[in-house]
Design a protein around this motif. Structure first.
Motif, mmCIF file in Angstrom:
data_model
loop_
_atom_site.group_PDB
_atom_site.id
_atom_site.type_symbol
_atom_site.label_atom_id
_atom_site.label_comp_id
_atom_site.label_asym_id
_atom_site.label_seq_id
_atom_site.Cartn_x
_atom_site.Cartn_y
_atom_site.Cartn_z
ATOM 1 N N ALA A 98 0.824 -1.211 0.000
ATOM 2 C CA ALA A 98 0.000 0.000 0.000
ATOM 3 C C ALA A 98 0.859 1.262 0.000
ATOM 4 N N GLY A 101 3.501 1.265 -3.799
ATOM 5 C CA GLY A 101 2.839 0.535 -4.875
ATOM 6 C C GLY A 101 3.683 0.363 -6.122
ATOM 7 N N GLU A 105 4.875 -3.289 -7.515
ATOM 8 C CA GLU A 105 4.550 -3.751 -8.864
ATOM 9 C C GLU A 105 5.813 -4.205 -9.596
ATOM 10 N N ARG A 184 -6.746 -4.453 -3.895
ATOM 11 C CA ARG A 184 -6.916 -3.264 -3.057
ATOM 12 C C ARG A 184 -6.342 -2.036 -3.765
ATOM 13 N N ALA A 185 -5.175 -2.199 -4.393
ATOM 14 C CA ALA A 185 -4.511 -1.074 -5.059
ATOM 15 C C ALA A 185 -5.314 -0.548 -6.234
ATOM 16 N N ASN A 186 -5.966 -1.450 -6.988
ATOM 17 C CA ASN A 186 -6.714 -0.974 -8.161
ATOM 18 C C ASN A 186 -8.179 -0.666 -7.869
#
Length: 217
Positions: A98, A101, A105, A184-186
Motif C-alpha cells: 500500500a 505501490g 509492482e 486493493r490497489a486498483n
C-alpha cells in the motif's frame, strides 16, 4: 566492497535514481534515459554497468526485496506464536504494497523474476532477482510448519495427516495476500468488499483461517 570505487559509486547512483523514480512516479517511469538523467550521467552510461534495461530494473527491484526482508524481520521480532508471526508478516507485506505501490509492482513483474530468460545479465553483481525472493518465501514455509507443530503439540486445530505440504500452504497464503494487495490497489477489492477500504484486517484473518485452520479451533 569498496564504496569509494568510481564504478561502484556510479552503479549505485543509477540504482538510487531508479529507486527514487519508482517510489515517486511509478514503475512506468523507469526508462533508461530518465534514470540516467536523474543520476546526472549520459544516457549511454547505464550500459557500462548493466548490459540490459532488464538488468538495471532487476537491481532496482532487489532494493525493494531488501527493504521488505527487513520489514519482515522487524515484524516477526516481537510476535509470539508462529501464527502471530505469520499475521505480522502478512500485515507487513500488505502495508508495504500500500505504501510503495510502484516498487511492489516492479518487484513482482514476471519478466524480471524469470531470470533464466536473461542469461546476459549473469555478469551483473548481486543475486538474480528470483533468488532475492526465496528467503522470504522460505520463512513463510518455516512458519507454516511451525504453526502445525505448535497446534498439534497443544491439541488445537484440525489433524494435519492429510494436509498439503507446508510449501504448498505457504504458496497459497502468499497468493492470497498478493491478490488482496493488487485488488486493493486498483480499487476492485473495495467494490466487492466495502470493508476493505478501512483496511484488510478481516480478509487477512479469513486467509489465515482458510490456510492454517481457525485460530480458536
Amino acid at each position: 566492497m569498496n564504496q569509494g570505487h568510481p564504478a561502484h559509486s556510479l552503479r549505485e547512483r543509477l540504482i538510487d535514481a531508479g529507486v527514487d523514480l519508482v517510489m515517486t512516479e511509478g514503475s512506468a517511469s523507469l526508462g533508461l534515459r530518465e534514470i540516467a538523467r536523474r543520476a546526472g550521467v549520459s544516457h549511454g552510461a547505464p550500459r557500462r554497468y548493466f548490459p540490459t534495461h532488464h538488468a538495471l530494473l532487476s537491481a532496482i527491484a532487489r532494493r525493494g526485496f531488501t527493504d521488505l526482508a527487513a520489514r519482515f524481520a522487524a515484524a516477526a521480532e516481537d510476535a509470539g506464536t508462529p501464527r502471530d508471526q505469520l499475521r505480522s508478516l502478512a500485515d507487513a507485506f500488505l502495508d508495504y504494497a500500500a505504501e510503495y505501490g510502484g516498487m511492489f509492482e516492479l518487484m513482482f513483474r514476471h519478466d524480471l523474476l524469470d531470470s533464466e530468460a536473461h542469461a546476459s545479465d549473469a555478469d551483473v553483481p548481486g543475486p538474480r532477482l528470483r533468488e532475492s525472493t526465496l528467503p522470504l518465501f522460505a520463512r513463510l514455509v518455516e512458519l507454516v510448519a511451525q504453526d502445525r507443530a505448535h497446534r498439534t503439540k497443544h491439541g488445537t486445530g484440525p489433524s494435519y495427516d492429510s494436509a498439503p505440504p507446508p510449501a504448498l500452504t505457504a504458496a497459497a497464503l502468499w497468493t492470497n495476500l498478493h491478490g488482496i494487495a493488487v485488488l486493493r490497489a486498483n480499487g476492485s477489492l473495495q467494490l466487492a468488499f466495502p470493508g476493505a477500504a478501512e483496511g484488510p484486517d478481516q480478509l487477512v484473518a479469513a486467509a489465515l483461517d482458510a490456510h492454517l485452520g481457525r485460530a480458536d479451533a
